[in-house]
Design an enzyme around this catalytic site. Structure first.
Site, PDB file in Angstrom:
ATOM      1  N   GLU A  94       0.915  -1.314  -0.097  1.00 29.04           N
ATOM      2  CA  GLU A  94       0.038   0.040   0.005  1.00 29.04           C
ATOM      3  C   GLU A  94       0.818   1.328   0.124  1.00 29.04           C
ATOM      4  OE1 GLU A  94      -4.038  -1.844   2.123  1.00 29.04           O
ATOM      5  OE2 GLU A  94      -2.498  -0.771   3.347  1.00 29.04           O
ATOM      6  N   CYS A 107       3.558   8.451   0.795  1.00 30.39           N
ATOM      7  CA  CYS A 107       4.207   7.593   1.844  1.00 30.39           C
ATOM      8  C   CYS A 107       4.288   6.234   1.065  1.00 30.39           C
ATOM      9  CB  CYS A 107       3.285   7.406   2.968  1.00 30.39           C
ATOM     10  SG  CYS A 107       3.741   6.281   4.198  1.00 30.39           S
ATOM     11  N   CYS A 114       6.402  -7.159   7.014  1.00 26.80           N
ATOM     12  CA  CYS A 114       7.517  -6.683   7.789  1.00 26.80           C
ATOM     13  C   CYS A 114       8.113  -7.648   8.753  1.00 26.80           C
ATOM     14  CB  CYS A 114       7.237  -5.301   8.536  1.00 26.80           C
ATOM     15  SG  CYS A 114       8.714  -4.432   9.221  1.00 26.80           S
ATOM     16  N   CYS A 118       6.712  -4.955  15.211  1.00 27.91           N
ATOM     17  CA  CYS A 118       6.416  -3.846  16.327  1.00 27.91           C
ATOM     18  C   CYS A 118       4.641  -4.165  16.681  1.00 27.91           C
ATOM     19  CB  CYS A 118       6.521  -2.463  15.586  1.00 27.91           C
ATOM     20  SG  CYS A 118       8.150  -2.060  14.986  1.00 27.91           S
ATOM     21  N   CYS A 121       1.748  -2.073  15.265  1.00 25.18           N
ATOM     22  CA  CYS A 121       1.564  -1.817  13.696  1.00 25.18           C
ATOM     23  C   CYS A 121       1.083  -2.919  13.222  1.00 25.18           C
ATOM     24  CB  CYS A 121       3.203  -1.421  13.415  1.00 25.18           C
ATOM     25  SG  CYS A 121       3.251  -1.510  11.547  1.00 25.18           S
ATOM     26  N   CYS A 340      -0.916   6.399   9.840  1.00 26.53           N
ATOM     27  CA  CYS A 340       0.362   5.922  10.403  1.00 26.53           C
ATOM     28  C   CYS A 340       0.185   4.544  11.371  1.00 26.53           C
ATOM     29  CB  CYS A 340       1.091   6.874  11.201  1.00 26.53           C
ATOM     30  SG  CYS A 340       2.798   6.383  11.642  1.00 26.53           S
TER      31      CYS A 340
HETATM   32  S1  SF4 Z   1       6.356   0.112  12.458  1.00 19.28           S
HETATM   33 FE1  SF4 Z   1       5.612  -1.714  11.202  1.00 19.28          FE
HETATM   34  S2  SF4 Z   1       6.421  -1.505   9.278  1.00 19.28           S
HETATM   35 FE2  SF4 Z   1       7.657  -0.155  10.869  1.00 19.28          FE
HETATM   36  S3  SF4 Z   1       9.417  -1.540  11.209  1.00 19.28           S
HETATM   37 FE3  SF4 Z   1       7.621  -1.511  12.926  1.00 19.28          FE
HETATM   38  S4  SF4 Z   1       6.373  -3.563  12.235  1.00 19.28           S
HETATM   39 FE4  SF4 Z   1       7.603  -2.985  10.267  1.00 19.28          FE
END
Ligand code: SF4
Length: 347
Positions: A94, A107, A114, A118, A121, A340
């Site tokens: 995206e 963006c 990923c 995190c 996220c 975000c």
């Molecule tokens: S915020 Fe999301 S996309 Fe960014 S490094 Fe952490 S898990 Fe990966």
């Protein structure tokens, strides 16, 4: 995509010239094709209308042009546009266009999924499937630029690598995409208008310094002591704050490029005066220009909440009183999951 054929955009201009000479064509054809590929952003050989039909046919037989396609587009009430892009192998990523009075910001994503997990996220709850190639990242930017022109009559002014994925874990492709984005025979954008955001891969931040890059760096900090940071960002276990601060100073010494911090406020987790004090302490140890305080956007799987606006404003005031250049960033595109931390290929 014919699997054996080479991706034509992985050829440099000299390599393309060599190819044309090898098939008995004039070397200037290479420049024409290169222009179609990058400057004019052709998504097929058929679109290269100043080449003969035979030549287009030949290119089709020898190469592939796996251009990224727009799959779906959603527009938010606030004008933010989220696009889902389909890659040649049907993976999706995206990208978001964020318009304001003075800017058109893209963006973009650098990986499918990923690996850094995190805890706040949505992308972090997906597995990392693969890295994006540099030409795929370029396509995202070029397509968002077309959107900016068609929807708002303006070209992109800024690019942030804050979409899906950790850009510094796809280092080579991210740097190569920026080379093309900033090249006069690419999108011709200034590197000063580009910000790469990292969760804090210290070794690669140093590498950026060694490579003397010219774009800016944003650090997703989100907690200002190791205990809390490791709780929400597992990467902190292997790249703790001390290492991160040392790497950022190394980067700045080598490049003098702007560094900013991103700090999402989570209710009752990192929004107290003590948290602000710790943040100030980190800010003082790094030549950072700015701290972006970001409103949290709840996602399905995460346990966090957003603090009330009074707490957020008090946190901001406290930072400002202590001479921190901080800005409260209200999220954009929340209604379409484009804000975000919300990018996750829903649906
Ligand atoms: S915020 Fe999301 S996309 Fe960014 S490094 Fe952490 S898990 Fe990966």
């Amino acid at each position: 995509m014919k699997s054996d054929n080479k991706n034509i955009r992985h050829l440099s201009l000299p390599a393309l010239q060599e190819y044309f000479v090898s098939i008995g064509e004039k070397p200037f054809r290479a420049k024409q094709v290169y222009e179609w590929l990058w400057l004019r952003h052709a998504d097929s050989f058929e679109a290269m209308t100043n080449l003969s039909k035979e030549l287009r046919q030949k290119l089709n037989e020898h190469f592939v042009l796996p251009a990224v396609k727009v799959d779906t587009v959603q527009q938010s009430n606030d004008g933010t546009i989220k696009s889902r892009f389909r890659l040649h192998d049907n993976h999706m990523v995206e990208g978001v266009l964020i318009p304001t009075d003075s800017r058109q910001t893209a963006c973009v994503s650098s990986q499918v999924g990923c690996s850094l997990s995190c805890k706040f996220c949505a992308t972090g709850f997906m597995d990392r499937k693969r890295n994006l190639d540099f030409d795929e990242i370029y396509d995202e930017v070029a397509l968002l630029n077309q959107q900016a022109l068609s929807s708002y009559g303006k070209k992109l002014s800024n690019i942030v690598f804050m979409g899906m994925g950790e850009p510094l874990l796809n280092y080579k492709n991210v740097l190569q995409s920026i080379e093309r984005i900033t090249a006069p025979d690419g999108l011709g954008m200034s590197p000063k208008r580009i910000t790469v955001s990292t969760a804090g891969v210290a070794k690669m931040i140093r590498q950026l310094g060694d490579d003397k890059v010219r774009f800016n760096l944003a650090i997703s900090l989100h907690a200002a002591n190791d205990k809390k940071r490791s709780e929400i960002m597992p990467i902190n276990d292997s790249n703790n704050l001390k290492e991160l601060i040392a790497a950022l100073n190394y980067f700045y010494k080598a490049t003098e490029n702007e560094i900013s911090f991103e700090y999402i406020l989570f209710k009752d987790f990192n929004d107290s005066k003590e948290d602000a004090d710790e943040l100030i302490k980190i800010y003082r140890q790094v030549p950072a220009d700015l701290v972006n305080i970001i409103e949290y956007n709840p996602i399905d799987n995460a346990r966090f909440q957003k603090p009330d606006s009074q707490t957020a404003e008090e946190f901001m005031e406290y930072l400002t009183k202590h001479r921190v250049n901080a800005r409260l960033r209200r999220s954009r595109g929340k209604d379409i999951d484009a804000a975000c931390g919300q990018l996750a290929n829903k649906g």
